[in-house]
Design an enzyme around this catalytic site. Sequence first.
Site, short mmCIF file in Angstrom:
data_model
loop_
_atom_site.label_atom_id
_atom_site.label_comp_id
_atom_site.label_asym_id
_atom_site.label_seq_id
_atom_site.Cartn_x
_atom_site.Cartn_y
_atom_site.Cartn_z
N ASP A 84 -3.43 1.28 -15.01
CA ASP A 84 -3.59 1.83 -13.66
C ASP A 84 -2.48 1.27 -12.76
O ASP A 84 -2.40 0.06 -12.54
CB ASP A 84 -4.96 1.41 -13.13
N GLU A 183 -12.64 11.86 -8.36
CA GLU A 183 -13.55 10.81 -7.87
C GLU A 183 -14.24 11.24 -6.59
O GLU A 183 -13.60 11.65 -5.63
CB GLU A 183 -12.79 9.50 -7.65
#
Length: 276
Positions: A84, A183
């Site tokens: 990430d 998300e």
Amino acid sequence: MARVTVSVLKDKKKRKEKISMLTAYDYSLAGMVDEAGIDMILVGDSLGNVVLGYDNTLAVTMDDMIHHSKTVVRASKNAMVVGDMPFLSYHISKKEAVRNAGRFIQEAGCSAVKLEGGSERVDTVKAILDAQIPVMGHIGLTPQSVHQFGGFKVQGKDLETAKKLVEDARALDQAGVYCIVLECVPSELARRVTEEISVPTIGIGAGPYCDGQVLVINDMLGMFRGFTPKFVRKFANLEPLIMEALKNYKAEVEAGTFPAEEHCFTIKEEVLDRLY
């Protein structure tokens, strides 16, 4: 069994087989996630919250991410490990973004990287892809933009932001990402996006219609004492079990009942007699 690849994930979408992803940050848990057969392990910048104790992910550095990514890669054999990209590691220039993405591949041994943002990140995504590094997109609630959003809020609930989400998904798909995290978006909106784009969608707080799901491992195991989002299901509640074990350890140490004989090593009496 070889590691999961981009083509494996795309084939899963075509066959309508769900994709599983979890975060992991250390050797022990990453090994268990891998052994359980989870398709992807995300070494998330969420380690800032659940490992390093920050209020958000913004303080996480590239060195933090590389350190933990190396550990996860060493522990896993089959899962695709995704690094990430933390705040400011891909925002300043395309050149720096490629260099930082390359660190995840070259130093840590990851198979891909993830970055946040939609249409505004297309040029950066293409630059990283030009370096032969697979990229996972991330739209909707993007935690690195927490101050811009004014907090952790559901995205895409009105027409303007819903259209923006669809446009961002299309742009990332066309740019060449191999999948997109959605998300905190409404379930039906996530379904529309999932049906429209060619690459898999991975939901977190985006309902059941995405091609796959991801959760923070500390949340789903019930190990994190901080805020638990609405979308988290605790598949275990380990905190009380861990607390009980810790208290039992303290009590037995103080009582002198640990270590017991079975935990100890022996030495011959004649050796002791010759010490002095």
